[in-house]
Design a protein around this motif. Structure first.
Motif, PDB file in Angstrom:
ATOM      1  N   MET A   1      17.114 -15.189  43.324  1.00  0.00           N
ATOM      2  CA  MET A   1      16.965 -16.617  43.629  1.00  0.00           C
ATOM      3  C   MET A   1      17.621 -17.463  42.530  1.00  0.00           C
ATOM      4  N   SER A   2      18.277 -18.520  42.940  1.00  0.00           N
ATOM      5  CA  SER A   2      18.971 -19.362  41.966  1.00  0.00           C
ATOM      6  C   SER A   2      17.974 -20.093  41.079  1.00  0.00           C
ATOM      7  N   THR A   3      18.430 -20.525  39.932  1.00  0.00           N
ATOM      8  CA  THR A   3      17.564 -21.205  38.983  1.00  0.00           C
ATOM      9  C   THR A   3      17.361 -22.660  39.378  1.00  0.00           C
ATOM     10  N   VAL A   4      16.341 -23.259  38.773  1.00  0.00           N
ATOM     11  CA  VAL A   4      16.059 -24.674  39.013  1.00  0.00           C
ATOM     12  C   VAL A   4      17.227 -25.530  38.542  1.00  0.00           C
ATOM     13  N   VAL A   5      17.806 -25.161  37.393  1.00  0.00           N
ATOM     14  CA  VAL A   5      18.916 -25.931  36.830  1.00  0.00           C
ATOM     15  C   VAL A   5      20.123 -25.914  37.764  1.00  0.00           C
ATOM     16  N   GLN A   6      20.416 -24.766  38.344  1.00  0.00           N
ATOM     17  CA  GLN A   6      21.559 -24.663  39.249  1.00  0.00           C
ATOM     18  C   GLN A   6      21.344 -25.515  40.496  1.00  0.00           C
ATOM     19  N   GLY A   7      20.128 -25.429  41.071  1.00  0.00           N
ATOM     20  CA  GLY A   7      19.823 -26.251  42.242  1.00  0.00           C
ATOM     21  C   GLY A   7      19.840 -27.730  41.915  1.00  0.00           C
ATOM     22  N   SER A  55      14.032 -33.095  53.975  1.00  0.00           N
ATOM     23  CA  SER A  55      15.221 -32.249  54.138  1.00  0.00           C
ATOM     24  C   SER A  55      15.042 -30.917  53.411  1.00  0.00           C
ATOM     25  N   VAL A  56      14.483 -30.989  52.202  1.00  0.00           N
ATOM     26  CA  VAL A  56      14.263 -29.762  51.428  1.00  0.00           C
ATOM     27  C   VAL A  56      13.226 -28.877  52.108  1.00  0.00           C
ATOM     28  N   LEU A  57      12.195 -29.483  52.684  1.00  0.00           N
ATOM     29  CA  LEU A  57      11.180 -28.696  53.398  1.00  0.00           C
ATOM     30  C   LEU A  57      11.790 -27.984  54.603  1.00  0.00           C
ATOM     31  N   VAL A  58      12.678 -28.683  55.312  1.00  0.00           N
ATOM     32  CA  VAL A  58      13.359 -28.048  56.451  1.00  0.00           C
ATOM     33  C   VAL A  58      14.241 -26.898  55.963  1.00  0.00           C
ATOM     34  N   GLY A  59      14.974 -27.140  54.869  1.00  0.00           N
ATOM     35  CA  GLY A  59      15.814 -26.091  54.312  1.00  0.00           C
ATOM     36  C   GLY A  59      15.000 -24.913  53.802  1.00  0.00           C
ATOM     37  N   LEU A  60      13.821 -25.202  53.259  1.00  0.00           N
ATOM     38  CA  LEU A  60      12.940 -24.141  52.753  1.00  0.00           C
ATOM     39  C   LEU A  60      12.395 -23.292  53.888  1.00  0.00           C
ATOM     40  N   ALA A  61      12.191 -23.922  55.051  1.00  0.00           N
ATOM     41  CA  ALA A  61      11.648 -23.198  56.208  1.00  0.00           C
ATOM     42  C   ALA A  61      12.718 -22.405  56.946  1.00  0.00           C
ATOM     43  N   ALA A  62      13.989 -22.757  56.718  1.00  0.00           N
ATOM     44  CA  ALA A  62      15.083 -22.108  57.450  1.00  0.00           C
ATOM     45  C   ALA A  62      15.093 -20.582  57.315  1.00  0.00           C
ATOM     46  N   LEU A 167      21.599 -26.924  51.284  1.00  0.00           N
ATOM     47  CA  LEU A 167      21.489 -26.604  49.864  1.00  0.00           C
ATOM     48  C   LEU A 167      20.111 -26.032  49.548  1.00  0.00           C
ATOM     49  N   ALA A 168      19.065 -26.620  50.142  1.00  0.00           N
ATOM     50  CA  ALA A 168      17.705 -26.151  49.894  1.00  0.00           C
ATOM     51  C   ALA A 168      17.466 -24.758  50.463  1.00  0.00           C
ATOM     52  N   ALA A 169      18.214 -24.396  51.513  1.00  0.00           N
ATOM     53  CA  ALA A 169      18.064 -23.065  52.112  1.00  0.00           C
ATOM     54  C   ALA A 169      18.680 -21.988  51.232  1.00  0.00           C
ATOM     55  N   ASP A 170      19.568 -22.406  50.318  1.00  0.00           N
ATOM     56  CA  ASP A 170      20.302 -21.424  49.522  1.00  0.00           C
ATOM     57  C   ASP A 170      20.058 -21.542  48.028  1.00  0.00           C
ATOM     58  N   GLU A 171      19.418 -22.626  47.590  1.00  0.00           N
ATOM     59  CA  GLU A 171      19.178 -22.848  46.167  1.00  0.00           C
ATOM     60  C   GLU A 171      17.688 -23.044  45.906  1.00  0.00           C
ATOM     61  N   ASN A 172      17.350 -23.167  44.625  1.00  0.00           N
ATOM     62  CA  ASN A 172      15.953 -23.398  44.258  1.00  0.00           C
ATOM     63  C   ASN A 172      15.488 -24.752  44.797  1.00  0.00           C
ATOM     64  N   PRO A 173      14.474 -24.789  45.674  1.00  0.00           N
ATOM     65  CA  PRO A 173      14.060 -26.049  46.310  1.00  0.00           C
ATOM     66  C   PRO A 173      13.580 -27.112  45.330  1.00  0.00           C
TER      67      PRO A 173
END
Length: 229
Positions: A1-7, A55-62, A167-173
């Motif tokens: 999983m990507s880091t918080v800084v990267q996201g 948007s992030v919640l939708v990406g997190l659920a994807a 972005l949220a589906a692929d990075e740290n939310p």
């Protein structure tokens, strides 16, 4: 999983380049010229924060609705698609003044329609209106609600919202939320404090071109990265 800084970094850069010169950016600037800045800023920023979190919640659920592999591939395609979209916008851009005038004309039309509707109501209905005033208006200023609604519905389905979901589906939310909110705060504050003068000093074509290149870089990075099972 990507880091918080990267996201955070990706989200911040994407948000700033997507929102500067956007229609909601101009809408915030125009509203701030006609109404108290603090109300416009709080309304616009409130809408953008809510939109970013949703948007992030939708990406997190994807990834729970699709496999991690498929959500990763879709996100990669989104980045490339938005990159090409932004580059196309950069080369067909007619100029900031035209878009500013377009948004201003739309807001003027809405204001005129509301004014005509107000004139038709008689003074005898004032007390009845106060009694039936909406629940929200009892707690929030009409200007706040106007800025919130214009911004929220203006951003709904916009490129930046869809990009945030991807972005949220692929990075740290958490990083995406923090970067998105900071980016929205910077752009909205700039729009409210001096959007028209700022827009005249920044080339919309350069912003769109930079955003397109950034999205394509994200797409290449996503394409080359490994997919977690």
């Amino acid at each position: 999983m990507s880091t918080v800084v990267q996201g955070f970094t990706k989200s911040l850069a994407m948000t700033v380049l997507s929102e500067i010169g956007d229609k909601t950016f101009f809408a915030a600037a125009i509203l701030a010229m006609r109404h108290p800045r603090r109300l416009v800023l709080s309304g616009c920023l409130g809408a953008l924060i809510v939109m970013t979190i949703l948007s992030v919640l939708v990406g997190l659920a994807a990834p729970n609705l699709l496999s991690r592999k498929w959500s990763h591939h879709i996100t990669t395609l989104l980045f490339f698609g938005f990159g090409l979209w932004s580059l196309w916008d950069a080369f067909k851009e007619d100029g900031d003044d035209d878009e500013f005038a377009e948004v201003e004309a739309k807001l003027d039309a809405d204001l005129k329609a509301n004014g005509e509707a107000t004139k038709k109501s008689s003074k005898d209905d004032d007390d009845l209106k106060k009694q039936k005033r909406s629940f929200l208006l009892q707690f929030f200023s009409p200007i706040f609600l106007k800025a919130f609604s214009i911004t929220f519905f203006g951003e709904w389905g916009d490129k930046s919202q869809l990009a945030t979901i991807g972005l949220a589906a692929d990075e740290n939310p958490l990083g995406v939320v923090l970067g998105g909110i900071l980016g929205q705060a910077l752009c909205t504050t700039a729009a409210v404090l001096g959007g028209k003068s700022l827009a005249s000093q920044i080339s919309e074509k350069i912003v769109a071109l930079s955003g397109g290149i950034l999205f394509i870089v994200f797409g290449i990075q996503s394409f080359l990265s490994t997919v977690e099972a």
